[in-house]
Write an enzyme that holds these catalytic residues in place. Structure first.
Site, PDB file in Angstrom:
ATOM      1  N   ARG A  65      -8.571  -8.469 -14.024  1.00  0.00           N
ATOM      2  CA  ARG A  65      -9.106  -7.410 -14.884  1.00  0.00           C
ATOM      3  C   ARG A  65      -8.165  -6.201 -14.948  1.00  0.00           C
ATOM      4  NH1 ARG A  65     -14.951  -5.013 -13.479  1.00  0.00           N
ATOM      5  NH2 ARG A  65     -13.818  -4.779 -11.528  1.00  0.00           N
ATOM      6  N   HIS A  95      -7.791 -15.747  -6.551  1.00  0.00           N
ATOM      7  CA  HIS A  95      -7.670 -14.430  -5.936  1.00  0.00           C
ATOM      8  C   HIS A  95      -6.915 -14.495  -4.605  1.00  0.00           C
ATOM      9  CE1 HIS A  95      -9.549 -10.574  -4.281  1.00  0.00           C
ATOM     10  NE2 HIS A  95      -9.070 -10.199  -5.448  1.00  0.00           N
ATOM     11  N   ARG A 226     -16.449  -0.782   2.447  1.00  0.00           N
ATOM     12  CA  ARG A 226     -16.008   0.409   1.706  1.00  0.00           C
ATOM     13  C   ARG A 226     -16.807   0.624   0.425  1.00  0.00           C
ATOM     14  NH1 ARG A 226     -13.012   0.505  -2.595  1.00  0.00           N
ATOM     15  NH2 ARG A 226     -12.151  -1.573  -2.223  1.00  0.00           N
TER      16      ARG A 226
END
Length: 346
Positions: A65, A95, A226
Site C-alpha cells: 500500500r 510480507h 504499538r
C-alpha cells in the site's frame, strides 16, 4: 549475527549483498521486496550482481500500500538489468523479509554453505534509520533450506514442507496454537507458563481468544503492542495479561515472540503481526533464534522495554493509554537504554 536497527547500521546488510556480488562461490541471490527506498542501495547492488554475471531472483510485492507505483517502476528497472522478477501472487501479499545467498561448493568441500538474512522490517535503508527492527544473518542449513523452499513456493511449488521456519498459510497458526497450549500445560502443573509478545498490531480474534484462554489457565502474559490492540486487559478473563505501548523517537516495528517452555525459552523474530490479514492473507515468516547469546540479548531487550517508565503506556480495560508511573527511582527510557545496552555489548 543479530542486527538491531537503528542502533546498528543497515550498511551491514548492504555490505552483505556487496560481498555476495563479488564472491566467486555465489551462484544465486534471492530477495523479497515489499517497500523499496527511492534510489535504493539494495536495488543498485542487486543490479550490479546481475551485471556481474550472478543469477538474481527478486520477488516484488506490487500490492504494498502506497508503494505500488514505486515498486512497479523498480521491478521494471531490475528486469531490464537481467534480474528474474517474480510478481505478486493473486489474492495474497508477500510480507516476508528474507534474502538468500546460494553458493557453489568449493571443489569437493561439503562445508560450503548458503547464507541468509531474515528480518522483521523492510529492505529499506531510509526507514532503517527511523524504525526499530531486528535482522538475523545465519548459515544454519535448516533455515537456508526452508528459505529456498519458500522461494520455490513463491514460484509455484505446491504443498511445501518447512522444518524450522513458521510460514503463514502453512504451519504458522498451528505452531502458535501448540506453543500457547504448552504454556497452559506448564501453568496448570505449577511450572510457570509465561508469554511475551511484541508486535505492531493485535486484532485477530482467534489468537486473542487463545490468549484469553491462556490467561484464565494461569499463564502470565505481557504484550508490547504499538498500534491497534483489540485485546482487553484487566477483565476476569484477562487478569494475567498486561499490555504496554511505547511511542518514542523511533517507530517500534520489530515483532518478537517469547515462550517460556519450562526454562528452555523459545524465541522467534517475525514479519507478522497478529492481525487477520497477516495470519490469513499474507505470506509471513517467523524464525527461531537458536544461538544462546543472541537469544539472551533479545530477551534482555524485551525486559528493558517492559521496564520503561518514561515513554511507556499501560493499556487499561477501556483501551485507554495511561502513562506508566512507578515508584522506581531509576527512570528507564527503553530506546535510550537499548542503545546503551547494545553499545556496551558490542
Amino acid at each position: 549475527l543479530l542486527l538491531y536497527y537503528p542502533y546498528l547500521s543497515f550498511e551491514h546488510f548492504i555490505h552483505f549483498l556487496y560481498e555476495a556480488v563479488h564472491d566467486p562461490q555465489t551462484k544465486e541471490i534471492m530477495v523479497t521486496q515489499y517497500r523499496v527506498a527511492e534510489n535504493s542501495a539494495v536495488i543498485n547492488t542487486l543490479i550490479a550482481a546481475a551485471q556481474n554475471g550472478k543469477k538474481v531472483t527478486v520477488f516484488v510485492e506490487l500490492k504494498a500500500r502506497f508503494d505500488e507505483e514505486n515498486n512497479l517502476a523498480t521491478a521494471e528497472m531490475m528486469k531490464s538489468a537481467g534480474i528474474k522478477i517474480i510478481y505478486s501472487l493473486p489474492g495474497l501479499k508477500v510480507h516476508a523479509k528474507v534474502a538468500l545467498i546460494r553458493r557453489k561448493s568449493k571443489g569437493d568441500d561439503p562445508k560450503t554453505c548458503d547464507f541468509a538474512y531474515i528480518g522483521t522490517g523492510n529492505f529499506n535503508e531510509k526507514t532503517a534509520m527511523l524504525y526499530a527492527d531486528c535482522g538475523l544473518f545465519t548459515c544454519n542449513p535448516k533455515i537456508t533450506k526452508d528459505l529456498y523452499t519458500l522461494f520455490c513456493t513463491l514460484q509455484g511449488k505446491e504443498n511445501p514442507k518447512f522444518s524450522t521456519l513458521l510460514v503463514a498459510r502453512f504451519n504458522l497458526i498451528p505452531e502458535l496454537n501448540r506453543l500457547i497450549d504448552h504454556e497452559i500445560e506448564l501453568a496448570e502443573k505449577g511450572r510457570g507458563g509465561r508469554i511475551i509478545l511484541k508486535m505492531n498490531g493485535l486484532h485477530d480474534q482467534n489468537m486473542i481468544n487463545e490468549l484469553y484462554n491462556a490467561s484464565e489457565n494461569g499463564v502470565e502474559i505481557d504484550l508490547i503492542v504499538r498500534g491497534i490492540c483489540c485485546l482487553v486487559p484487566n477483565r476476569p478473563f484477562s487478569a494475567n495479561i498486561r499490555v504496554t505501548r511505547i511511542v518514542d523517537m523511533f517507530l517500534e516495528h520489530s515483532r518478537i515472540w517469547y515462550f517460556y517452555n519450562d526454562g528452555e525459552e523459545d524465541l522467534f523474530l517475525t514479519s507478522a503481526d497478529w492481525m487477520r490479514r497477516n495470519l490469513n492473507r499474507r505470506i509471513e515468516t517467523a524464525f527461531p533464534i537458536l544461538n544462546a547469546e543472541i537469544k539472551q540479548c533479545i530477551i534482555d531487550i524485551l525486559k528493558i522495554q517492559l521496564q520503561d517508565n518514561v515513554k511507556a503506556c499501560l493499556i487499561d480495560e477501556h483501551l485507554h493509554n495511561n502513562f506508566k508511573r512507578d515508584d522506581n527511582p531509576v527512570k528507564v527510557r527503553a530506546q535510550l537504554a537499548v542503545y546503551e545496552y547494545l553499545q556496551n555489548k558490542m
